[in-house]
Design a protein around this motif. Structure first.
Motif, PDB file in Angstrom:
ATOM      1  N   ALA A  41       9.549   4.088   7.073  1.00  0.00           N
ATOM      2  CA  ALA A  41       8.558   5.088   7.457  1.00  0.00           C
ATOM      3  C   ALA A  41       7.175   4.564   7.146  1.00  0.00           C
ATOM      4  N   GLY A  42       6.208   5.178   7.757  1.00  0.00           N
ATOM      5  CA  GLY A  42       4.822   4.783   7.583  1.00  0.00           C
ATOM      6  C   GLY A  42       4.146   4.862   8.936  1.00  0.00           C
ATOM      7  N   PHE A  43       3.236   5.797   9.064  1.00  0.00           N
ATOM      8  CA  PHE A  43       2.485   5.908  10.301  1.00  0.00           C
ATOM      9  C   PHE A  43       1.214   6.680  10.009  1.00  0.00           C
ATOM     10  N   GLY A  44       0.170   6.420  10.798  1.00  0.00           N
ATOM     11  CA  GLY A  44      -1.042   7.203  10.667  1.00  0.00           C
ATOM     12  C   GLY A  44      -1.697   7.015   9.317  1.00  0.00           C
ATOM     13  N   THR A  45      -1.817   8.105   8.589  1.00  0.00           N
ATOM     14  CA  THR A  45      -2.494   8.079   7.297  1.00  0.00           C
ATOM     15  C   THR A  45      -1.479   8.032   6.161  1.00  0.00           C
ATOM     16  N   ALA A  46      -1.978   7.642   4.985  1.00  0.00           N
ATOM     17  CA  ALA A  46      -1.125   7.632   3.802  1.00  0.00           C
ATOM     18  C   ALA A  46      -0.622   9.040   3.492  1.00  0.00           C
ATOM     19  N   LYS A  47      -1.437  10.041   3.739  1.00  0.00           N
ATOM     20  CA  LYS A  47      -1.038  11.428   3.470  1.00  0.00           C
ATOM     21  C   LYS A  47       0.145  11.832   4.353  1.00  0.00           C
ATOM     22  N   GLU A  48       0.079  11.525   5.654  1.00  0.00           N
ATOM     23  CA  GLU A  48       1.178  11.863   6.553  1.00  0.00           C
ATOM     24  C   GLU A  48       2.458  11.133   6.154  1.00  0.00           C
ATOM     25  N   SER A  49       2.320   9.856   5.807  1.00  0.00           N
ATOM     26  CA  SER A  49       3.494   9.082   5.409  1.00  0.00           C
ATOM     27  C   SER A  49       4.089   9.628   4.116  1.00  0.00           C
ATOM     28  N   ASN A  50       3.231  10.057   3.200  1.00  0.00           N
ATOM     29  CA  ASN A  50       3.716  10.648   1.957  1.00  0.00           C
ATOM     30  C   ASN A  50       4.556  11.892   2.236  1.00  0.00           C
ATOM     31  N   GLU A  51       4.115  12.693   3.198  1.00  0.00           N
ATOM     32  CA  GLU A  51       4.884  13.890   3.557  1.00  0.00           C
ATOM     33  C   GLU A  51       6.250  13.507   4.110  1.00  0.00           C
ATOM     34  N   ARG A  52       6.296  12.452   4.934  1.00  0.00           N
ATOM     35  CA  ARG A  52       7.576  11.998   5.484  1.00  0.00           C
ATOM     36  C   ARG A  52       8.483  11.485   4.359  1.00  0.00           C
ATOM     37  N   TYR A  53       7.924  10.777   3.370  1.00  0.00           N
ATOM     38  CA  TYR A  53       8.728  10.274   2.251  1.00  0.00           C
ATOM     39  C   TYR A  53       9.358  11.417   1.468  1.00  0.00           C
ATOM     40  N   HIS A  54       8.584  12.466   1.246  1.00  0.00           N
ATOM     41  CA  HIS A  54       9.142  13.604   0.523  1.00  0.00           C
ATOM     42  C   HIS A  54      10.300  14.232   1.301  1.00  0.00           C
ATOM     43  N   GLU A  55      10.174  14.286   2.636  1.00  0.00           N
ATOM     44  CA  GLU A  55      11.261  14.816   3.460  1.00  0.00           C
ATOM     45  C   GLU A  55      12.503  13.942   3.342  1.00  0.00           C
ATOM     46  N   LEU A  56      12.303  12.623   3.384  1.00  0.00           N
ATOM     47  CA  LEU A  56      13.437  11.701   3.319  1.00  0.00           C
ATOM     48  C   LEU A  56      14.114  11.749   1.953  1.00  0.00           C
TER      49      LEU A  56
ATOM     50  N   VAL B 132       1.473   2.535   8.412  1.00  0.00           N
ATOM     51  CA  VAL B 132       0.415   3.213   7.679  1.00  0.00           C
ATOM     52  C   VAL B 132      -0.707   2.227   7.344  1.00  0.00           C
ATOM     53  N   ALA B 133      -1.934   2.724   7.373  1.00  0.00           N
ATOM     54  CA  ALA B 133      -3.097   1.919   7.001  1.00  0.00           C
ATOM     55  C   ALA B 133      -3.308   2.015   5.499  1.00  0.00           C
ATOM     56  N   ILE B 134      -3.273   0.866   4.824  1.00  0.00           N
ATOM     57  CA  ILE B 134      -3.520   0.807   3.380  1.00  0.00           C
ATOM     58  C   ILE B 134      -4.666  -0.167   3.150  1.00  0.00           C
ATOM     59  N   ASP B 135      -5.810   0.381   2.767  1.00  0.00           N
ATOM     60  CA  ASP B 135      -6.997  -0.445   2.544  1.00  0.00           C
ATOM     61  C   ASP B 135      -7.313  -0.652   1.075  1.00  0.00           C
ATOM     62  N   SER B 136      -6.876   0.262   0.208  1.00  0.00           N
ATOM     63  CA  SER B 136      -7.276   0.181  -1.197  1.00  0.00           C
ATOM     64  C   SER B 136      -6.271   0.915  -2.064  1.00  0.00           C
ATOM     65  N   VAL B 137      -6.529   0.881  -3.369  1.00  0.00           N
ATOM     66  CA  VAL B 137      -5.656   1.580  -4.310  1.00  0.00           C
ATOM     67  C   VAL B 137      -5.675   3.084  -4.052  1.00  0.00           C
ATOM     68  N   GLU B 138      -6.778   3.597  -3.483  1.00  0.00           N
ATOM     69  CA  GLU B 138      -6.834   5.021  -3.156  1.00  0.00           C
ATOM     70  C   GLU B 138      -5.757   5.378  -2.130  1.00  0.00           C
ATOM     71  N   ASP B 139      -5.608   4.540  -1.105  1.00  0.00           N
ATOM     72  CA  ASP B 139      -4.586   4.804  -0.086  1.00  0.00           C
ATOM     73  C   ASP B 139      -3.184   4.696  -0.672  1.00  0.00           C
ATOM     74  N   MET B 140      -2.952   3.693  -1.516  1.00  0.00           N
ATOM     75  CA  MET B 140      -1.631   3.528  -2.118  1.00  0.00           C
ATOM     76  C   MET B 140      -1.311   4.705  -3.039  1.00  0.00           C
ATOM     77  N   ARG B 141      -2.320   5.201  -3.717  1.00  0.00           N
ATOM     78  CA  ARG B 141      -2.143   6.372  -4.590  1.00  0.00           C
ATOM     79  C   ARG B 141      -1.704   7.584  -3.762  1.00  0.00           C
ATOM     80  N   THR B 142      -2.340   7.766  -2.629  1.00  0.00           N
ATOM     81  CA  THR B 142      -1.991   8.884  -1.744  1.00  0.00           C
ATOM     82  C   THR B 142      -0.598   8.705  -1.152  1.00  0.00           C
ATOM     83  N   LEU B 143      -0.261   7.477  -0.779  1.00  0.00           N
ATOM     84  CA  LEU B 143       1.025   7.188  -0.149  1.00  0.00           C
ATOM     85  C   LEU B 143       2.197   7.589  -1.040  1.00  0.00           C
TER      86      LEU B 143
END
Length: 528
Positions: free
Chosen positions: A59-74, A110-121
């Motif tokens: 999984a991983g698409f769009g934003t880190a936030k959207e991907s995080n939601e998909r991970y919680h579902e999985l 998913v786009a990961i540019d920095s630790v902020e994105d990884m934190r959200t993911l």
């Protein structure tokens, strides 16, 4: 006895196998016991009779936030392992706001540019309880360090983190093209990652040596394992040349293979690959630790075999492919969603793909015994045949000076292209049946609504990057990047200064550019 058919590798398939097929077969030498050299029957004594393989969903698409939601579902649906897909700019070491990234942000991952994105993911996900696989290669070290930093923020030390980083750059020169640095520098970065993880993240699999992408590009089963194992030999040599002991890093090597619909040859392929690798590690590299001789691998079902026509038929294909991977002894499995030939999978399709694995694990009886095909006339014959063909190809790579030299000569790429062309011709001529495409087609397809990526994702990602650069300590970032450049010019491990730069909110693109400044970029030869 005559043969009427050929396998995907071009090997003869007999119409009947019997005792004569195994007249010279030595079970003790060829098979051994499960969990013992040469590991033909599996890398663990009990295999799935104790617990099933790790069920991963990519999984991983769009934003880190959207991907995080998909991970919680999985995770809620029972997934024990997460697999991260990154967008193309991240794979190439570019930030989302660079001109070269325009139009590609969040498209294939998913786009990961920095630790902020990884934190959200990974927000609110128990990183000490899930195993995370990251499909990233050239900038793999940076993404791995971001994951470690986020784990530390959650109070989880590196020795409690488990997962895999693909980190297999050589296959990028052969089949995919998402490389950055020249091969020599790429091998150094990989060796540095081996050494770093041995100290800091001992449970992490530092590389997933991939035959999958070569198979998706058209490699036969024999080519897939041969070229992957030849690349693996190059990585082992590079690590040893960097001063590492083989038994310090080899237990954390892992592999990544495809599972096609040709069930019998795929099972034979997995068994042959284990046997070849065990002998390479014991006999060529003198590895003493049995874990160094084990070929542990992740499997993904064959995306290239999915069709946009009658996509529901892909459910059957994926079920068969997943079954082949399990019968072949995989350690973890990702089953593709039936709609992936059209677009990123919908939530329902991703859940169905996971349910496919759960049916195999809990409703069939294939997990109740280890290596159910052992001793089969056809399986042992086909395993020997695939092994022989793969060993010939590995020797051909060695004759050209090893994997890197063969890559520079275009050998692997040329061989794969020939196989891909042959398959395409067979489909066009209807010598090879693809249900719903060249046979059993229907006049009108039922409507399907694919998952679509919001075009605002790129704008929002760029805005977040601008805010990050405005709020961080840019002097500290520049000092950290200068330290990384200085280390890259010498021989010390580049990961510690890279971690410091990322901790100060340097971006993946900035870290990659710092190394580009010193190491340059790979320019493919005309033979490619």
């Amino acid at each position: 006895m005559g043969s009427l058919a050929e396998s995907e590798s071009g090997l003869p398939i007999q119409t009947l196998y019997d005792g004569w097929s195994l007249a010279d077969f030595d079970a003790d030498t060829k098979l051994g016991s499960p969990g013992k050299f040469p590991f033909t029957r599996g890398v663990y004594p009990s295999m799935y009779t104790g617990r099933p393989w790790t069920m991963r969903q990519y999984a991983g698409f769009g934003t880190a936030k959207e991907s995080n939601e998909r991970y919680h579902e999985l995770v809620g649906a029972g997934t024990g392992g997460l697999s991260v897909a990154f967008d193309l700019p991240t794979q190439m070491g570019y930030d989302s706001d660079e001109p070269v990234a325009r139009g590609e942000v969040g498209k294939v991952g998913v786009a990961i540019d920095s630790v902020e994105d990884m934190r959200t993911l990974f927000r609110d996900l128990p990183l000490d309880q899930v195993s995370t696989s990251m499909t990233i290669n050239a900038p793999a070290s940076a993404l791995l360090l971001l994951y470690q930093l986020v784990g530390a923020e959650q109070g989880i030390s590196g020795d409690r983190l488990t997962g895999t980083v693909q980190n297999d750059v050589l296959k990028e020169y052969i089949a995919r093209g998402t490389y950055i640095y020249p091969p020599k520098q790429s091998l150094r970065l990989i060796s540095d990652t081996f050494a770093y993880c041995h100290r800091e993240m001992p449970r992490w699999n530092t590389i997933s040596i991939s035959g999958y992408h070569m198979a998706e590009a058209g490699a036969t089963p024999a080519q897939e394992i041969a070229f992957a194992l030849a690349n693996a030999k190059e990585y082992v040599r590079a690590a040893i040349a960097a001063g590492l002991d083989v038994d310090d890093f080899a237990p954390r090597l892992s592999f990544f293979f495809v599972a096609r619909t040709t069930l019998l040859e795929e099972i034979a392929k997995f068994r042959a690959a284990r046997r070849i690798w065990a002998r390479i590690m014991r006999d060529e590299f003198k590895a003493r630790n049995p874990k160094s001789q084990m070929l542990r691998f992740h499997t993904q079902t064959a995306g290239v075999q999915l069709t946009a026509q009658q996509p529901e038929v892909n459910l059957v294909r994926v079920a068969l492919q997943g079954l082949g991977a399990v019968l072949g002894g995989t350690q973890s499995l990702h089953t593709n969603s039936y709609d992936e030939a059209i677009a990123l999978p919908t939530q329902k399709a991703a859940r169905l793909a996971l349910r496919t694995q759960q049916v195999i694990a809990y409703e069939t009886d294939v997990t109740r015994t280890v290596d159910p095909f052992a001793g089969s006339y056809v399986m042992e014959s086909m395993t020997d045949d695939v092994e022989g063909a793969a060993l010939e190809l590995i020797e051909a790579v060695e004759d050209r000076g090893g994997a890197v030299a063969a890559i520079e000569q275009g050998f692997q790429k040329s061989e794969i292209e020939k196989s891909a062309y042959r398959i395409a011709l067979e489909i066009d001529k209807r010598d090879r049946t693809v249900v719903g495409v060249n046979q059993y087609a229907i006049d009108e397809e039922e409507p399907y609504e694919p998952l679509r990526v919001d075009p605002r994702i790129e704008t929002d990602q760029c805005e977040r990057l601008a805010a990050l650069r405005a709020e961080r300590d840019n002097d500290a970032v520049q000092r950290a990047l200068d330290a990384l450049r200085s280390t890259a010019q010498g021989t010390d491990n580049v990961l510690p200064p890279m971690r410091e730069a990322l901790r100060h909110h340097a971006t993946v693109g900035e870290v990659s550019h710092a190394l580009r400044d010193i190491w340059g970029v790979h320019v493919p030869h005309d033979t490619f």
